[in-house]
Design an enzyme around this catalytic site. Structure first.
Site, mmCIF file in Angstrom:
data_model
loop_
_atom_site.group_PDB
_atom_site.id
_atom_site.type_symbol
_atom_site.label_atom_id
_atom_site.label_comp_id
_atom_site.label_asym_id
_atom_site.label_seq_id
_atom_site.Cartn_x
_atom_site.Cartn_y
_atom_site.Cartn_z
ATOM 1 N N GLN A 62 20.886 8.425 -3.857
ATOM 2 C CA GLN A 62 20.483 8.252 -5.259
ATOM 3 C C GLN A 62 19.097 7.603 -5.334
ATOM 4 O O GLN A 62 18.798 6.687 -4.566
ATOM 5 C CB GLN A 62 21.479 7.357 -5.998
HETATM 6 P P1 GTP Z 1 25.336 10.206 -1.956
HETATM 7 O O1 GTP Z 1 26.268 9.286 -1.255
HETATM 8 O O2 GTP Z 1 25.372 10.053 -3.454
HETATM 9 O O3 GTP Z 1 23.944 10.138 -1.440
HETATM 10 O O4 GTP Z 1 25.842 11.736 -1.692
HETATM 11 P P2 GTP Z 1 26.234 12.406 -0.295
HETATM 12 O O5 GTP Z 1 25.035 13.097 0.272
HETATM 13 O O6 GTP Z 1 26.929 11.443 0.600
HETATM 14 O O7 GTP Z 1 27.238 13.579 -0.741
HETATM 15 P P3 GTP Z 1 28.838 13.583 -0.611
HETATM 16 O O8 GTP Z 1 29.247 13.694 0.809
HETATM 17 O O9 GTP Z 1 29.373 12.462 -1.409
HETATM 18 O O10 GTP Z 1 29.164 14.990 -1.291
HETATM 19 C C1 GTP Z 1 28.824 15.272 -2.635
HETATM 20 C C2 GTP Z 1 29.713 16.379 -3.156
HETATM 21 O O11 GTP Z 1 29.438 17.610 -2.500
HETATM 22 C C3 GTP Z 1 31.211 16.113 -2.955
HETATM 23 O O12 GTP Z 1 31.898 16.586 -4.090
HETATM 24 C C4 GTP Z 1 31.546 16.959 -1.742
HETATM 25 O O13 GTP Z 1 32.890 17.399 -1.714
HETATM 26 C C5 GTP Z 1 30.622 18.145 -1.946
HETATM 27 N N1 GTP Z 1 30.263 18.807 -0.678
HETATM 28 C C6 GTP Z 1 29.789 18.214 0.445
HETATM 29 N N2 GTP Z 1 29.541 19.130 1.396
HETATM 30 C C7 GTP Z 1 29.857 20.330 0.871
HETATM 31 C C8 GTP Z 1 29.812 21.685 1.373
HETATM 32 O O14 GTP Z 1 29.408 21.967 2.515
HETATM 33 N N3 GTP Z 1 30.214 22.665 0.519
HETATM 34 C C9 GTP Z 1 30.653 22.403 -0.739
HETATM 35 N N4 GTP Z 1 31.043 23.440 -1.485
HETATM 36 N N5 GTP Z 1 30.707 21.156 -1.251
HETATM 37 C C10 GTP Z 1 30.312 20.128 -0.458
#
Ligand code: GTP
Ligand code: MG
Length: 171
Positions: A62
């Site tokens: 974020q």
């Molecule tokens: P921050 O912690 O806010 O920086 O985000 P992050 O990069 O850690 O992303 P996170 O792993 O929380 O995933 C964000 C959303 O994307 C979640 O709803 C996951 O389920 C979804 N998501 C993650 N990887 C994939 C993927 O390969 N395919 C799909 N369809 N959704 C995904």
């Protein structure tokens, strides 16, 4: 058995790109979280490969937390940079954050390996890893080993290939 070598990895990339989901898939199944929530600040996670014991700084992507990233650059021995391949609107923002990272004094002159995940490859409008690589101008990275893998962190696809590459760079 032999003691595994400890390696600190920084997991970076925009919010919602899938960083926490990827790290979660790499952890042993009994340590995996059921629900993934947006990261606040950062979390420290651990996973092992055949020869290495990784400590991952899973940073929040974020905007308001991105200024935390640089405080951990010195400690990082490898970087995992995650891109949401379906987020075409923010590809330019991802590139800006990558360029800022690459030009940081604690990163710029180090031969630190960078593993890119072109994540969310399962989504219908996801760009290919080749296209993501072009949009981020990865071919301009000449002084660091880098590699890009298409991945689906929900199913765990593409992650092993990336981690195998990372292990080869470090061991
Ligand atoms: P921050 O912690 O806010 O920086 O985000 P992050 O990069 O850690 O992303 P996170 O792993 O929380 O995933 C964000 C959303 O994307 C979640 O709803 C996951 O389920 C979804 N998501 C993650 N990887 C994939 C993927 O390969 N395919 C799909 N369809 N959704 C995904
Ligand atoms: Mg997260």
């Amino acid at each position: 058995g032999l003691k595994k070598k400890d390696v600190n990895v920084l997991c970076l990339g925009l919010d919602n790109s899938g960083k926490t989901s990827i790290i979660n898939q790499l952890k042993p199944s009994n340590a995996q979280a059921q629900d993934i929530v947006p990261t606040i600040g950062f979390n420290i996670e651990k996973f092992k490969t055949s020869s290495l014991s990784f400590t991952v700084f899973d940073m929040s992507g974020q905007g308001r937390y991105r200024n935390l990233w640089e405080h951990y650059y010195k400690e990082g021995q490898a970087i995992i940079f995650v891109i949401d391949s379906s987020d075409k609107l923010r590809m330019v923002v991802a590139k800006e954050e990558l360029d800022t990272l690459l030009n940081h004094p604690d990163i710029k002159h180090r031969r630190i390996p960078i593993l890119f995940f072109a994540n969310k490859m399962d989504l219908r409008d996801a760009l290919s890893s080749v296209k993501v690589s072009q949009l981020l101008c990865l071919e301009n990275i000449k002084d660091k080993p880098w590699h890009i893998c298409a991945s689906n962190a929900v199913q765990g696809e593409g992650l092993q290939e990336g981690v195998d590459w990372l292990q080869d760079q470090i061991k």
